[in-house]
Design an enzyme around this catalytic site. Structure first.
Site, mmCIF file in Angstrom:
data_model
loop_
_atom_site.group_PDB
_atom_site.id
_atom_site.type_symbol
_atom_site.label_atom_id
_atom_site.label_comp_id
_atom_site.label_asym_id
_atom_site.label_seq_id
_atom_site.Cartn_x
_atom_site.Cartn_y
_atom_site.Cartn_z
ATOM 1 N N SER A 42 0.833 -1.187 0.000
ATOM 2 C CA SER A 42 0.000 0.000 0.000
ATOM 3 C C SER A 42 0.878 1.251 0.000
ATOM 4 O O SER A 42 1.769 1.396 -0.838
ATOM 5 C CB SER A 42 -0.949 -0.081 1.206
ATOM 6 O OG SER A 42 -1.911 0.938 1.182
ATOM 7 N N HIS A 91 -2.030 -0.736 -4.606
ATOM 8 C CA HIS A 91 -3.473 -0.695 -4.813
ATOM 9 C C HIS A 91 -3.950 0.744 -4.850
ATOM 10 O O HIS A 91 -3.202 1.671 -4.544
ATOM 11 C CB HIS A 91 -4.238 -1.508 -3.749
ATOM 12 C CG HIS A 91 -4.223 -0.912 -2.381
ATOM 13 N ND1 HIS A 91 -5.259 -1.079 -1.496
ATOM 14 C CD2 HIS A 91 -3.320 -0.138 -1.731
ATOM 15 C CE1 HIS A 91 -4.987 -0.448 -0.358
ATOM 16 N NE2 HIS A 91 -3.816 0.128 -0.484
#
Length: 195
Positions: free
Chosen positions: A72, A95
């Site tokens: 992330s 993401h």
């Protein structure tokens, strides 16, 4: 340490406290070289952007090493380093920006538009550093793409695999990954090439 360079650690969920502690420690470093060791499932995007920009502004050469996980927001923090290394048993994940909104439909639309802008900024970071087009990185982000060390190097998200020390195989296992689509690279499909 790698050689005699000073080291900083960026460990755990990247919230305001962790970011503030890291930024204070970073500001206290001096010298021509610095090693940053990362083991993080990500965190608050704006805190991570502040860390990313501070690393980019630091004078001297910065090497960042993923010891367990750079998922992330931690995956784009890694991109600020001059040289990006991933340990042989580590993993990386990218993401789209995520969060939640409360309120009426207009407030949700504003929040969604902001998430689109934030995701575009992150995709540009990957494209600037790893190559490829931001649109392609957005597709990989939308799919929640997990990388092994070799896959991360092949995608341009890391420069090398660190084979100089024995990694801690449990470092990434302690994180709660339930907020992601896949609970790690083992469960995720193989990544597509970003080009």
């Amino acid at each position: 340490m790698i050689g005699d360079e000073p080291e900083l650690r960026l460990d755990g969920y990247l919230d305001r406290r962790v970011a503030a502690e890291f930024l204070t420690a970073l500001a206290a470093t001096s010298g021509p070289r610095l090693v940053i060791r990362i083991n993080s499932p990500g965190g608050h995007v704006h805190e991570a952007v502040a860390v990313y920009e501070a690393i980019r502004r630091r004078a001297g050469h910065v090497t960042a090493v993923v010891d367990g996980m750079a998922a992330s927001a931690a995956s784009f923090v890694l991109q600020a380093a001059d040289y990006r290394v991933i340990s042989p048993h580590a993993q990386m994940m990218i993401h789209e920006a995520a969060g939640g909104a409360a309120g009426n439909a207009a407030e949700h639309r504003r929040y969604a538009a902001n998430m689109e802008r934030v995701s575009a900024v992150i995709a540009n970071i990957y494209a600037d550093r790893a190559g490829g087009h931001p649109r392609t990185w957005r597709a990989l982000m939308l799919a929640e793409t997990w990388y092994t060390p070799t896959e991360a190097v092949d995608a341009g998200l890391a420069d090398a695999i660190d084979r100089s020390h024995t990694p801690d195989h449990t470092a990434a296992a302690a994180f709660d990954l339930s907020r992601f689509i896949y609970p790690g690279r083992v469960a995720a499909p193989a990544p597509r090439a970003p080009y």
